[in-house]
Design a protein around this motif. Structure first.
Motif, PDB file in Angstrom:
ATOM      1  N   GLU A  47       0.820  -1.212   0.000  1.00 18.19           N
ATOM      2  CA  GLU A  47       0.000   0.000   0.000  1.00 18.19           C
ATOM      3  C   GLU A  47       0.854   1.263   0.000  1.00 18.19           C
ATOM      4  O   GLU A  47       0.384   2.333  -0.351  1.00 18.19           O
ATOM      5  N   LEU A  48       2.108   1.136   0.407  1.00 14.65           N
ATOM      6  CA  LEU A  48       3.024   2.272   0.361  1.00 14.65           C
ATOM      7  C   LEU A  48       3.609   2.370  -1.039  1.00 14.65           C
ATOM      8  O   LEU A  48       4.110   1.382  -1.580  1.00 14.65           O
ATOM      9  N   ARG A  49       3.555   3.532  -1.626  1.00 13.32           N
ATOM     10  CA  ARG A  49       3.945   3.748  -3.022  1.00 13.32           C
ATOM     11  C   ARG A  49       5.367   3.286  -3.331  1.00 13.32           C
ATOM     12  O   ARG A  49       5.651   2.832  -4.432  1.00 13.32           O
ATOM     13  N   ASN A  50       6.285   3.418  -2.389  1.00 16.87           N
ATOM     14  CA  ASN A  50       7.686   3.115  -2.680  1.00 16.87           C
ATOM     15  C   ASN A  50       8.246   1.994  -1.811  1.00 16.87           C
ATOM     16  O   ASN A  50       9.424   1.965  -1.523  1.00 16.87           O
ATOM     17  N   LEU A  51       7.396   1.057  -1.405  1.00 14.52           N
ATOM     18  CA  LEU A  51       7.844  -0.107  -0.637  1.00 14.52           C
ATOM     19  C   LEU A  51       7.432  -1.366  -1.384  1.00 14.52           C
ATOM     20  O   LEU A  51       6.252  -1.577  -1.665  1.00 14.52           O
ATOM     21  N   PHE A  52       8.431  -2.183  -1.732  1.00 15.25           N
ATOM     22  CA  PHE A  52       8.192  -3.406  -2.485  1.00 15.25           C
ATOM     23  C   PHE A  52       8.838  -4.569  -1.751  1.00 15.25           C
ATOM     24  O   PHE A  52       9.901  -4.420  -1.162  1.00 15.25           O
ATOM     25  N   LEU A  53       8.203  -5.719  -1.787  1.00 14.59           N
ATOM     26  CA  LEU A  53       8.709  -6.904  -1.100  1.00 14.59           C
ATOM     27  C   LEU A  53       9.378  -7.840  -2.093  1.00 14.59           C
ATOM     28  O   LEU A  53       8.997  -7.899  -3.263  1.00 14.59           O
ATOM     29  N   ALA A  54      10.357  -8.566  -1.607  1.00  9.67           N
ATOM     30  CA  ALA A  54      11.042  -9.550  -2.439  1.00  9.67           C
ATOM     31  C   ALA A  54      11.348 -10.774  -1.589  1.00  9.67           C
ATOM     32  O   ALA A  54      11.582 -10.670  -0.395  1.00  9.67           O
ATOM     33  N   GLY A  55      11.324 -11.917  -2.200  1.00 11.74           N
ATOM     34  CA  GLY A  55      11.623 -13.172  -1.516  1.00 11.74           C
ATOM     35  C   GLY A  55      10.824 -14.287  -2.153  1.00 11.74           C
ATOM     36  O   GLY A  55       9.886 -14.049  -2.915  1.00 11.74           O
ATOM     37  N   ASP A  56      11.182 -15.504  -1.839  1.00 19.33           N
ATOM     38  CA  ASP A  56      10.477 -16.626  -2.450  1.00 19.33           C
ATOM     39  C   ASP A  56       9.066 -16.801  -1.891  1.00 19.33           C
ATOM     40  O   ASP A  56       8.275 -17.547  -2.440  1.00 19.33           O
ATOM     41  N   TYR A  57       8.733 -16.075  -0.838  1.00 17.18           N
ATOM     42  CA  TYR A  57       7.441 -16.228  -0.178  1.00 17.18           C
ATOM     43  C   TYR A  57       6.335 -15.355  -0.781  1.00 17.18           C
ATOM     44  O   TYR A  57       5.163 -15.520  -0.460  1.00 17.18           O
ATOM     45  N   ILE A  58       6.660 -14.411  -1.662  1.00 16.17           N
ATOM     46  CA  ILE A  58       5.634 -13.516  -2.178  1.00 16.17           C
ATOM     47  C   ILE A  58       4.744 -14.244  -3.178  1.00 16.17           C
ATOM     48  O   ILE A  58       5.136 -15.228  -3.782  1.00 16.17           O
ATOM     49  N   LYS A  59       3.531 -13.756  -3.353  1.00 19.61           N
ATOM     50  CA  LYS A  59       2.653 -14.358  -4.358  1.00 19.61           C
ATOM     51  C   LYS A  59       2.397 -13.343  -5.463  1.00 19.61           C
ATOM     52  O   LYS A  59       2.619 -12.149  -5.295  1.00 19.61           O
ATOM     53  N   GLY A  60       1.938 -13.854  -6.591  1.00 21.57           N
ATOM     54  CA  GLY A  60       1.646 -12.985  -7.716  1.00 21.57           C
ATOM     55  C   GLY A  60       2.814 -12.792  -8.655  1.00 21.57           C
ATOM     56  O   GLY A  60       2.715 -12.063  -9.629  1.00 21.57           O
ATOM     57  N   LEU A  61       3.932 -13.446  -8.397  1.00 23.56           N
ATOM     58  CA  LEU A  61       5.088 -13.368  -9.283  1.00 23.56           C
ATOM     59  C   LEU A  61       4.915 -14.433 -10.355  1.00 23.56           C
ATOM     60  O   LEU A  61       4.904 -15.622 -10.063  1.00 23.56           O
ATOM     61  N   ASP A  62       4.752 -14.010 -11.585  1.00 20.12           N
ATOM     62  CA  ASP A  62       4.512 -14.946 -12.673  1.00 20.12           C
ATOM     63  C   ASP A  62       5.849 -15.402 -13.246  1.00 20.12           C
ATOM     64  O   ASP A  62       6.223 -15.043 -14.355  1.00 20.12           O
ATOM     65  N   HIS A  63       6.584 -16.167 -12.459  1.00 20.58           N
ATOM     66  CA  HIS A  63       7.886 -16.645 -12.911  1.00 20.58           C
ATOM     67  C   HIS A  63       8.257 -17.904 -12.148  1.00 20.58           C
ATOM     68  O   HIS A  63       8.433 -17.879 -10.938  1.00 20.58           O
ATOM     69  N   GLY A  64       8.369 -18.990 -12.867  1.00 20.87           N
ATOM     70  CA  GLY A  64       8.804 -20.233 -12.236  1.00 20.87           C
ATOM     71  C   GLY A  64       7.735 -20.856 -11.356  1.00 20.87           C
ATOM     72  O   GLY A  64       6.564 -20.500 -11.387  1.00 20.87           O
ATOM     73  N   ALA A  65       8.178 -21.783 -10.549  1.00 22.20           N
ATOM     74  CA  ALA A  65       7.275 -22.528  -9.676  1.00 22.20           C
ATOM     75  C   ALA A  65       6.729 -21.640  -8.568  1.00 22.20           C
ATOM     76  O   ALA A  65       7.328 -20.645  -8.202  1.00 22.20           O
ATOM     77  N   GLU A  66       5.588 -22.010  -8.056  1.00 16.33           N
ATOM     78  CA  GLU A  66       4.992 -21.261  -6.947  1.00 16.33           C
ATOM     79  C   GLU A  66       5.635 -21.606  -5.610  1.00 16.33           C
ATOM     80  O   GLU A  66       5.363 -20.986  -4.612  1.00 16.33           O
ATOM     81  N   GLY A  67       6.476 -22.614  -5.600  1.00 17.60           N
ATOM     82  CA  GLY A  67       7.112 -23.025  -4.352  1.00 17.60           C
ATOM     83  C   GLY A  67       8.253 -22.105  -3.959  1.00 17.60           C
ATOM     84  O   GLY A  67       8.485 -21.062  -4.562  1.00 17.60           O
ATOM     85  N   LEU A  68       8.966 -22.501  -2.950  1.00 15.94           N
ATOM     86  CA  LEU A  68      10.064 -21.703  -2.429  1.00 15.94           C
ATOM     87  C   LEU A  68      11.354 -22.100  -3.127  1.00 15.94           C
ATOM     88  O   LEU A  68      11.665 -23.276  -3.245  1.00 15.94           O
ATOM     89  N   SER A  69      12.107 -21.113  -3.600  1.00 18.43           N
ATOM     90  CA  SER A  69      13.367 -21.424  -4.269  1.00 18.43           C
ATOM     91  C   SER A  69      14.257 -20.189  -4.297  1.00 18.43           C
ATOM     92  O   SER A  69      13.775 -19.056  -4.228  1.00 18.43           O
ATOM     93  N   GLN A  70      15.551 -20.419  -4.436  1.00 20.15           N
ATOM     94  CA  GLN A  70      16.498 -19.313  -4.558  1.00 20.15           C
ATOM     95  C   GLN A  70      16.256 -18.537  -5.838  1.00 20.15           C
ATOM     96  O   GLN A  70      16.359 -17.304  -5.854  1.00 20.15           O
ATOM     97  N   GLU A  71      15.922 -19.227  -6.904  1.00 19.04           N
ATOM     98  CA  GLU A  71      15.685 -18.551  -8.179  1.00 19.04           C
ATOM     99  C   GLU A  71      14.496 -17.606  -8.079  1.00 19.04           C
ATOM    100  O   GLU A  71      14.523 -16.482  -8.566  1.00 19.04           O
ATOM    101  N   ARG A  72      13.451 -18.062  -7.448  1.00 18.58           N
ATOM    102  CA  ARG A  72      12.247 -17.228  -7.273  1.00 18.58           C
ATOM    103  C   ARG A  72      12.579 -16.010  -6.408  1.00 18.58           C
ATOM    104  O   ARG A  72      12.128 -14.904  -6.682  1.00 18.58           O
ATOM    105  N   ALA A  73      13.374 -16.206  -5.372  1.00 16.45           N
ATOM    106  CA  ALA A  73      13.775 -15.083  -4.521  1.00 16.45           C
ATOM    107  C   ALA A  73      14.589 -14.073  -5.318  1.00 16.45           C
ATOM    108  O   ALA A  73      14.382 -12.856  -5.208  1.00 16.45           O
ATOM    109  N   LEU A  74      15.507 -14.562  -6.155  1.00 14.21           N
ATOM    110  CA  LEU A  74      16.330 -13.674  -6.963  1.00 14.21           C
ATOM    111  C   LEU A  74      15.482 -12.878  -7.955  1.00 14.21           C
ATOM    112  O   LEU A  74      15.598 -11.660  -8.054  1.00 14.21           O
TER     113      LEU A  74
END
Length: 112
Positions: A47-74
């Motif tokens: 909700e904050l305009r300039n705060l973004f989250l990163a990590g393998d735990y986030i959802k909505g990232l359309d890249h790779g598996a939905e599980g936890l991985s180093q690649e997804r975190a990167l």
């Protein structure tokens, strides 16, 4: 930390004006997810305009598996950095900076 460990890798690199970064590491801070907890994962954009989250735990990232991985975190880190650059550019009067390219993955093969 990286500048100390690999000073040549960061020769000539400087931060953009007004950009701060913090990395926190907690003791025994491994992520553990219970069945059904995926629905409660946060999205990258907050909700904050300039705060973004990163990590393998986030959802909505359309890249790779939905599980936890180093690649997804990167990849989520690259995507968050690109989102932050969008905000910086809005404030900089149209000046453009390079983005981190994220290569799209090929479709997964069917599992039998």
């Amino acid at each position: 930390l990286l500048r100390t460990a690999e000073p040549r890798a960061f020769a000539g690199v400087r931060r953009l004006p007004g950009v701060r970064a913090t990395v926190l590491r907690g003791r025994n801070a491994a992520t553990h997810f219970a069945p059904g907890s995926r629905q409660h994962r946060p999205r990258q954009q907050t909700e904050l305009r300039n705060l973004f989250l990163a990590g393998d735990y986030i959802k909505g990232l359309d890249h790779g598996a939905e599980g936890l991985s180093q690649e997804r975190a990167l990849v989520s880190g690259f995507t968050a950095a690109n989102m932050a650059m969008d905000v910086v550019e809005e404030s900089a009067g149209g000046r453009r900076w390079p983005r981190q390219r994220v290569r799209q993955l090929a479709e997964d093969e069917p599992q039998v």
